[in-house]
Scaffold this active site. Structure first.
Site, PDB file in Angstrom:
ATOM      1  N   TYR A 119      35.180  43.461  26.335  1.00  0.00           N
ATOM      2  CA  TYR A 119      36.499  42.964  26.721  1.00  0.00           C
ATOM      3  C   TYR A 119      37.206  42.394  25.501  1.00  0.00           C
ATOM      4  CZ  TYR A 119      34.762  43.257  31.559  1.00  0.00           C
ATOM      5  OH  TYR A 119      34.236  43.678  32.760  1.00  0.00           O
ATOM      6  N   SER A 148      37.074  44.726  41.020  1.00  0.00           N
ATOM      7  CA  SER A 148      38.345  45.319  41.457  1.00  0.00           C
ATOM      8  C   SER A 148      38.536  45.288  42.969  1.00  0.00           C
ATOM      9  CB  SER A 148      38.484  46.753  40.937  1.00  0.00           C
ATOM     10  OG  SER A 148      39.838  47.149  40.911  1.00  0.00           O
ATOM     11  N   PRO A 149      38.346  44.135  43.610  1.00  0.00           N
ATOM     12  CA  PRO A 149      38.590  44.049  45.060  1.00  0.00           C
ATOM     13  C   PRO A 149      40.059  44.261  45.420  1.00  0.00           C
ATOM     14  CG  PRO A 149      38.257  41.866  44.134  1.00  0.00           C
ATOM     15  CD  PRO A 149      37.894  42.846  43.054  1.00  0.00           C
ATOM     16  N   ALA A 188      41.756  46.653  43.940  1.00  0.00           N
ATOM     17  CA  ALA A 188      41.988  48.053  43.548  1.00  0.00           C
ATOM     18  C   ALA A 188      42.961  48.151  42.380  1.00  0.00           C
ATOM     19  CB  ALA A 188      42.490  48.873  44.739  1.00  0.00           C
ATOM     20  N   GLY A 231      45.130  46.219  41.435  1.00  0.00           N
ATOM     21  CA  GLY A 231      46.474  45.738  41.743  1.00  0.00           C
ATOM     22  C   GLY A 231      47.172  46.506  42.840  1.00  0.00           C
ATOM     23  N   LEU A 270      46.357  46.696  45.846  1.00  0.00           N
ATOM     24  CA  LEU A 270      46.304  45.950  47.103  1.00  0.00           C
ATOM     25  C   LEU A 270      47.023  44.606  47.014  1.00  0.00           C
ATOM     26  CD1 LEU A 270      42.641  46.789  48.192  1.00  0.00           C
ATOM     27  CD2 LEU A 270      44.781  47.705  49.126  1.00  0.00           C
ATOM     28  N   GLY A 307      50.323  44.644  47.165  1.00  0.00           N
ATOM     29  CA  GLY A 307      51.563  44.891  47.896  1.00  0.00           C
ATOM     30  C   GLY A 307      52.752  45.131  46.989  1.00  0.00           C
TER      31      GLY A 307
END
Length: 344
Positions: free
Chosen positions: A55, A206-207, A209, A211, A213, A215
């Site tokens: 990273y 990445s819960p 996804a 970004g 999810l 909205g």
């Protein structure tokens, strides 16, 4: 935060894990601001921090190291190795030569004498898994590492690593870090059941996804996020965009934000120990923290199952690791002279 046990390690971790990928050149370049975000997360009850050597080429680890001064003993600290750390072909991968050297680099950047969890960032087809586990076993016995884990490993390679560890008397992977979200449910089919079978903890990444999810990424609109600029293909798939358009009214009906619904979904699976959040700004962190008490009822979960069925990725092409058997043409095609079923 209600603490959960990380597999069978006995280590207690928060259901949200603070991911540090966005601290440094890949996201927030202001070190002081990044440190404030880390401190806010710790103050909110998050005790699990995950980073990686790659990273921002070590900068993320350096920021985390500065942030944890005086608080190291209160944090379960995880990092990863595997990805290239320069042009030298031996400064990457899962070999003993590299891991033994790179763990010292990570410890230095993190300003600590041990890692609570050291993870192999991806499989390495060129390195025998016994070689990798042998090196990691020595690191555990030396006291520099408390537990070891894998990241984004296929179920078959998780099983192979467990078998090798048992047969050779080596330390075994105690955790797996796979991608998981409402839009990426493929791991429900094999990876999560395998992890449960072997008593492995899972920290899913990445819960949200990447970004999608939140909205803020909608059908017919251009995605303006930094991640969309780096990997545009992941944000233009019609199947994912169609699913998002069905998820938005579901969240509204449940009086939830998309972020809160997505995070609550990720931590509701019985095989998921912790979901990694990767805020770049304080505002993003506060948004996620505000939904920590959200519980999804069966009606909402059933509707999510209808939109994206269990065990299915909305876009099957969304893969974070492609095995050689798929990526290498020579492993998928016989030489022309050997392809026919009959001949002279």
């Amino acid at each position: 935060m209600k603490m959960r046990t990380l597999g069978r390690t006995g280590i207690k971790v928060s259901p949200y894990c603070l991911g540090a990928m966005m601290f440094g050149a890949w996201g927030n370049t202001d070190h002081d601001d990044s440190i404030r975000i880390i401190h806010r997360a710790l103050d909110a009850g998050i005790n699990f921090v995950d980073t990686a050597d790659v990273y921002a080429q070590g900068e993320s680890e350096e920021i985390v190291g500065k942030a944890l001064k005086g608080r190291r003993d209160d944090v379960v600290l995880a990092t990863k190795a595997h990805a290239p750390m320069g042009d030298d072909p031996n400064h990457r991968g899962n070999s003993r030569r590299w891991l033994v050297a790179e763990v010292e680099n990570s410890l230095r950047r993190l300003q600590t004498d041990h890692l609570d969890l050291y993870q192999i960032h991806r499989p390495d087809p060129e390195t025998d898994v016994e070689e990798t586990l042998s090196a990691l076993t020595d690191l555990v016995r030396s006291g520099k590492v408390r537990a070891i884990g894998s990241s984004t490993f296929p179920a078959s390679e998780i099983v192979e690593a467990q078998w090798v560890a048992e047969r050779r008397g080596l330390q075994r992977f105690r955790t797996e870090q796979p991608p998981y979200s409402i839009l990426n449910r493929g791991i429900e089919r094999e990876v999560l059941p395998v992890c449960r079978r072997y008593g492995m903890g899972t920290l899913v990444w990445s819960p949200l996804a990447m970004g999608m999810l939140t909205g803020r990424i909608r059908k017919g609109q251009e995605a303006g996020t930094q991640r969309a600029q780096r990997t545009p293909g992941r944000f233009t798939d019609e199947r994912k965009l169609d699913a998002v358009e069905e998820l938005i009214p579901l969240a509204e009906k449940a009086n939830l934000s998309m972020v809160h619904m997505a995070m609550a979904f990720a931590v509701s699976h019985p095989a998921v120990t912790s979901a990694i959040i990767g805020p770049r700004t304080m505002e993003q962190l506060e948004d996620v923290l505000a939904g920590a008490e959200v519980t999804l009822d069966d009606e909402v979960l059933d509707r999510i199952d209808e939109i994206v069925p269990p065990g299915v990725d909305a876009n099957p092409g969304d893969v974070s690791y492609e095995p050689p058997a798929i990526g290498d043409v020579s492993l998928r095609r016989r030489p022309p002279g050997e392809r026919a079923a009959a001949g002279n």
